[in-house]
Design a protein around this motif. Structure first.
Motif, short mmCIF file in Angstrom:
data_model
loop_
_atom_site.label_atom_id
_atom_site.label_comp_id
_atom_site.label_asym_id
_atom_site.label_seq_id
_atom_site.Cartn_x
_atom_site.Cartn_y
_atom_site.Cartn_z
N ALA A 192 0.83 -1.21 0.00
CA ALA A 192 0.00 0.00 0.00
C ALA A 192 0.86 1.26 0.00
O ALA A 192 0.40 2.32 -0.39
CB ALA A 192 -0.93 -0.01 1.20
N TYR A 193 2.12 1.13 0.43
CA TYR A 193 3.04 2.27 0.44
C TYR A 193 3.85 2.36 -0.85
O TYR A 193 4.96 2.86 -0.86
CB TYR A 193 4.00 2.16 1.63
N ASN A 194 3.30 1.82 -1.96
CA ASN A 194 3.83 2.03 -3.31
C ASN A 194 5.11 1.27 -3.61
O ASN A 194 5.77 1.55 -4.60
CB ASN A 194 4.08 3.52 -3.60
N ASP A 195 5.48 0.33 -2.78
CA ASP A 195 6.74 -0.37 -2.92
C ASP A 195 6.53 -1.71 -3.62
O ASP A 195 5.48 -2.34 -3.47
CB ASP A 195 7.32 -0.61 -1.52
N VAL A 196 7.53 -2.15 -4.37
CA VAL A 196 7.57 -3.50 -4.93
C VAL A 196 8.80 -4.16 -4.32
O VAL A 196 9.92 -3.66 -4.47
CB VAL A 196 7.68 -3.48 -6.47
N GLN A 197 8.58 -5.26 -3.63
CA GLN A 197 9.67 -5.97 -2.97
C GLN A 197 9.84 -7.34 -3.62
O GLN A 197 8.89 -7.91 -4.14
CB GLN A 197 9.36 -6.17 -1.48
N VAL A 225 3.50 5.89 -7.30
CA VAL A 225 3.05 6.90 -6.34
C VAL A 225 1.73 6.52 -5.68
O VAL A 225 1.11 7.34 -5.01
CB VAL A 225 2.96 8.31 -6.99
N ALA A 226 1.30 5.27 -5.86
CA ALA A 226 0.10 4.73 -5.21
C ALA A 226 0.29 3.23 -5.05
O ALA A 226 1.25 2.66 -5.57
CB ALA A 226 -1.15 5.05 -6.04
#
Length: 189
Positions: free
Chosen positions: A61-66, A83-84
């Motif tokens: 939800a904090y726009n990150d791809v891990q 950004v979303a």
């Protein structure tokens, strides 16, 4: 519009519950907590196994791809840029595509440090689904804008003169609702 479960080629099921990611083994019946996001209000919004079943992509939800090595229970990459929230993921060998509520799709080459290799723009709302064709030649995206966009892997559909930004090669407009579920025929193009 979240994609919170995915089955691996190693017979494991990844399940996201809020900030926690669990892996269930169909062979042993064991359930392991892979990780928990540190921020209370950050949730996992998408999961997708790499084809070999060794690594798992996770959108937040904090726009990150891990990217996580599941056997070692270790995060090996964090890829920023959206950004979303990131609600859809799809693998094409070493290329990870991520779709966001910001209406963009990013292609990440997970083998290199400068991972962001393309931005695809064709939707006006959140990306709800992504699926690479079995031969890896095309990506299908579904959106909250009721569109299905088809993208070529080879970069045709370039927007303007910037090869980094791509436009869809086909847009299907017949749906009357958000397009989340996408699948390719496995035996014919």
């Amino acid at each position: 519009y979240l994609n919170l479960l995915d089955w691996s080629s190693q017979n494991q099921l990844a399940v996201a519950l809020g900030p926690c990611l669990y892996v269930w083994s169909a062979e042993t019946g064991s359930i392991d907590l892979l990780f928990e996001l540190p921020d209370d209000d950050n949730n996992i919004t998408s999961v997708k196994w790499m084809e070999d079943g060794s690594h798992l992509a996770v959108g937040t939800a904090y726009n990150d791809v891990q990217m996580w090595n599941v056997e070692r229970k270790k995060q090996v990459r964090s890829m920023k840029g959206h950004v979303a929230r990131v609600g859809a993921l799809s693998w094409n060998r070493h290329i990870l595509s991520s779709g966001s509520r910001d209406s963009t799709i990013f292609n990440h080459d997970v083998r290199v440090a400068d991972h962001h290799i393309a931005t695809m723009r064709g939707h006006e709302q959140e990306i709800c689904g992504l699926a690479w064709s079995p031969d890896g030649s095309q990506l299908a995206s579904g959106g909250n804008d009721n569109l299905v966009c088809l993208w070529d892997a080879n970069g045709s559909g370039v927007a303007g003169s910037d090869a980094h930004n791509r436009a869809p090669v086909h847009t299907l407009t017949e749906s009357s609702a958000a397009v989340k579920a996408l699948a390719w025929c496995p035996w014919e193009r």
